[in-house]
Design an enzyme around this catalytic site. Structure first.
Site, PDB file in Angstrom:
ATOM      1  N   THR A   1      17.285 -37.796  -1.264  1.00  0.00           N
ATOM      2  CA  THR A   1      17.041 -37.139   0.013  1.00  0.00           C
ATOM      3  C   THR A   1      17.211 -38.109   1.185  1.00  0.00           C
ATOM      4  O   THR A   1      17.970 -37.848   2.116  1.00  0.00           O
ATOM      5  CB  THR A   1      15.623 -36.548   0.051  1.00  0.00           C
TER       6      THR A   1
ATOM      7  N   HIS B   1       6.611 -41.399   2.875  1.00  0.00           N
ATOM      8  CA  HIS B   1       7.531 -41.151   1.759  1.00  0.00           C
ATOM      9  C   HIS B   1       7.380 -42.229   0.685  1.00  0.00           C
ATOM     10  O   HIS B   1       6.750 -43.267   0.926  1.00  0.00           O
ATOM     11  CB  HIS B   1       8.962 -41.145   2.306  1.00  0.00           C
ATOM     12  N   GLY B   2       7.974 -41.967  -0.464  1.00  0.00           N
ATOM     13  CA  GLY B   2       7.844 -42.892  -1.594  1.00  0.00           C
ATOM     14  C   GLY B   2       8.153 -44.336  -1.232  1.00  0.00           C
ATOM     15  O   GLY B   2       7.336 -45.235  -1.485  1.00  0.00           O
TER      16      GLY B   2
ATOM     17  N   HIS C   1       4.298 -37.221   0.992  1.00  0.00           N
ATOM     18  CA  HIS C   1       4.465 -35.784   1.245  1.00  0.00           C
ATOM     19  C   HIS C   1       4.521 -35.012  -0.070  1.00  0.00           C
ATOM     20  O   HIS C   1       4.794 -35.582  -1.133  1.00  0.00           O
ATOM     21  CB  HIS C   1       5.755 -35.526   2.035  1.00  0.00           C
ATOM     22  N   GLY C   2       4.251 -33.719   0.014  1.00  0.00           N
ATOM     23  CA  GLY C   2       4.300 -32.856  -1.162  1.00  0.00           C
ATOM     24  C   GLY C   2       5.744 -32.650  -1.620  1.00  0.00           C
ATOM     25  O   GLY C   2       6.698 -33.089  -0.953  1.00  0.00           O
ATOM     26  N   GLU C   3       5.893 -31.956  -2.748  1.00  0.00           N
ATOM     27  CA  GLU C   3       7.224 -31.731  -3.331  1.00  0.00           C
ATOM     28  C   GLU C   3       8.171 -31.068  -2.332  1.00  0.00           C
ATOM     29  O   GLU C   3       7.800 -30.107  -1.675  1.00  0.00           O
ATOM     30  CB  GLU C   3       7.091 -30.825  -4.556  1.00  0.00           C
TER      31      GLU C   3
ATOM     32  N   ARG D   1       9.250 -32.850   6.071  1.00  0.00           N
ATOM     33  CA  ARG D   1       8.447 -32.789   4.852  1.00  0.00           C
ATOM     34  C   ARG D   1       7.155 -33.613   4.978  1.00  0.00           C
ATOM     35  O   ARG D   1       6.114 -33.246   4.435  1.00  0.00           O
ATOM     36  CB  ARG D   1       9.254 -33.194   3.630  1.00  0.00           C
TER      37      ARG D   1
ATOM     38  N   GLU E   1      11.711 -42.110   5.121  1.00  0.00           N
ATOM     39  CA  GLU E   1      12.078 -42.529   3.757  1.00  0.00           C
ATOM     40  C   GLU E   1      13.211 -43.574   3.819  1.00  0.00           C
ATOM     41  O   GLU E   1      13.903 -43.687   4.852  1.00  0.00           O
ATOM     42  CB  GLU E   1      12.513 -41.285   2.956  1.00  0.00           C
TER      43      GLU E   1
ATOM     44  N   HIS F   1      16.820 -44.936   3.605  1.00  0.00           N
ATOM     45  CA  HIS F   1      18.100 -44.241   3.758  1.00  0.00           C
ATOM     46  C   HIS F   1      18.952 -44.546   2.514  1.00  0.00           C
ATOM     47  O   HIS F   1      19.168 -45.711   2.191  1.00  0.00           O
ATOM     48  CB  HIS F   1      18.808 -44.722   5.030  1.00  0.00           C
TER      49      HIS F   1
END
Ligand SMILES: O=C1c2ccccc2C(=O)c2c1cc(NS(=O)(=O)c1ccccc1O)c(O)c2O
Length: 236
Positions: A21, A182-183, A9-11, A60, A87, A89
């Site tokens: 997050t 997510h990352g 996702h973008g910033e 996001r 993402e 946790h």
């Protein structure tokens, strides 16, 4: 040969504030929205089309997908959402920034966590409002599967079944798939795809908003992968 496109996702607002997050449902910044639009433009320019898209249940990632599909004029694309693409946790670290984390837990602990594959931060308490069991979107998830914290190994363990049960079958059926996540959930997917070791995966960082193309053979083994877009931005 199959093609699979993965995109982080973008910033987001907490990326900007350098806060953990995790499962906190923060939105994209204006920059993040622009990154999503540019990614969609890039995919369209390179002739990509999708039959199915997947995202986590965090806004996001969903909004990144919506914006990218909109800029491809492909908002009709079916979308599958799953908590399994969420993402990692971060437990009690969620919401803390770099200074607060170091102050609360000390630099040494931060260094241990940074390099660890199987060490989870303190969990959010059972009755903490941030416990996912209080969030309606996870109502149908068995309580014992909902995390209150995760190590990277835990994230891999809940992402891979989604690959096996949902994404891989769609690809095998000939559908062209886009995944926005997510990352760490993308790390989990890439670890599984490329057979990356526990030691090496903690060093893999995926840039935001850059489409990552995987070419897979008939057994869904990666042949090669590459980022679309200007390589400098990616290398940065
Ligand atoms: O503390 C952690 C950490 C703690 C628990 C699980 C995973 C990680 C983790 O993966 C991590 C950390 C810090 C930093 N860098 S930092 O110390 O500068 C930092 C700390 C806090 C918030 C954002 C920061 O950039 C990283 O780059 C990481 O990848």
């Amino acid at each position: 040969m199959y093609k699979l496109v993965l995109m982080r996702h973008g910033e987001s607002q907490w990326n900007l504030e350098n806060r953990f997050t995790g499962w906190t449902d923060v939105d994209l910044t204006e920059t993040g929205r622009q990154q999503a639009k540019q990614a969609g433009d890039l995919l369209k320019e390179n002739g990509f089309e999708f039959d199915l898209a997947f995202a986590s249940v965090l806004k996001r990632a969903i909004r990144t997908l919506w914006i990218a599909l909109d800029s491809m004029d492909a908002m009709h694309t079916p979308i599958g959402l799953s908590w399994r693409l969420n993402e990692r946790h971060y437990g009690a670290l969620q919401g803390l920034n770099k200074a607060e984390t170091a102050q609360k837990y000390g630099e040494d602990q931060v260094l241990v966590w940074r390099r660890a594959y199987a060490i989870a931060p303190d969990p959010v308490a059972e009755d903490d409002p941030r416990n996912p069991r209080f969030d309606a979107r996870y109502a149908r998830v068995p309580a014992d599967q909902l995390p209150r914290t995760e190590c990277l190994q835990d994230t891999v363990a809940r992402v891979v079944p989604f690959w096996d049960e949902s994404i891989a079958p769609a690809i095998r059926s000939g559908r062209r798939v886009l995944v926005t996540a997510h990352g760490n959930s993308l790390r989990a997917l890439i670890k599984h795809l490329d057979g990356i070791s526990d030691e090496d995966i903690v060093h893999l960082n995926i840039p935001t908003g850059q489409p990552l193309v995987y070419e897979l053979d008939e057994n869904l083994r990666p042949i090669r992968h590459y980022y679309l877009g200007d390589q400098e931005a990616i290398a940065a």
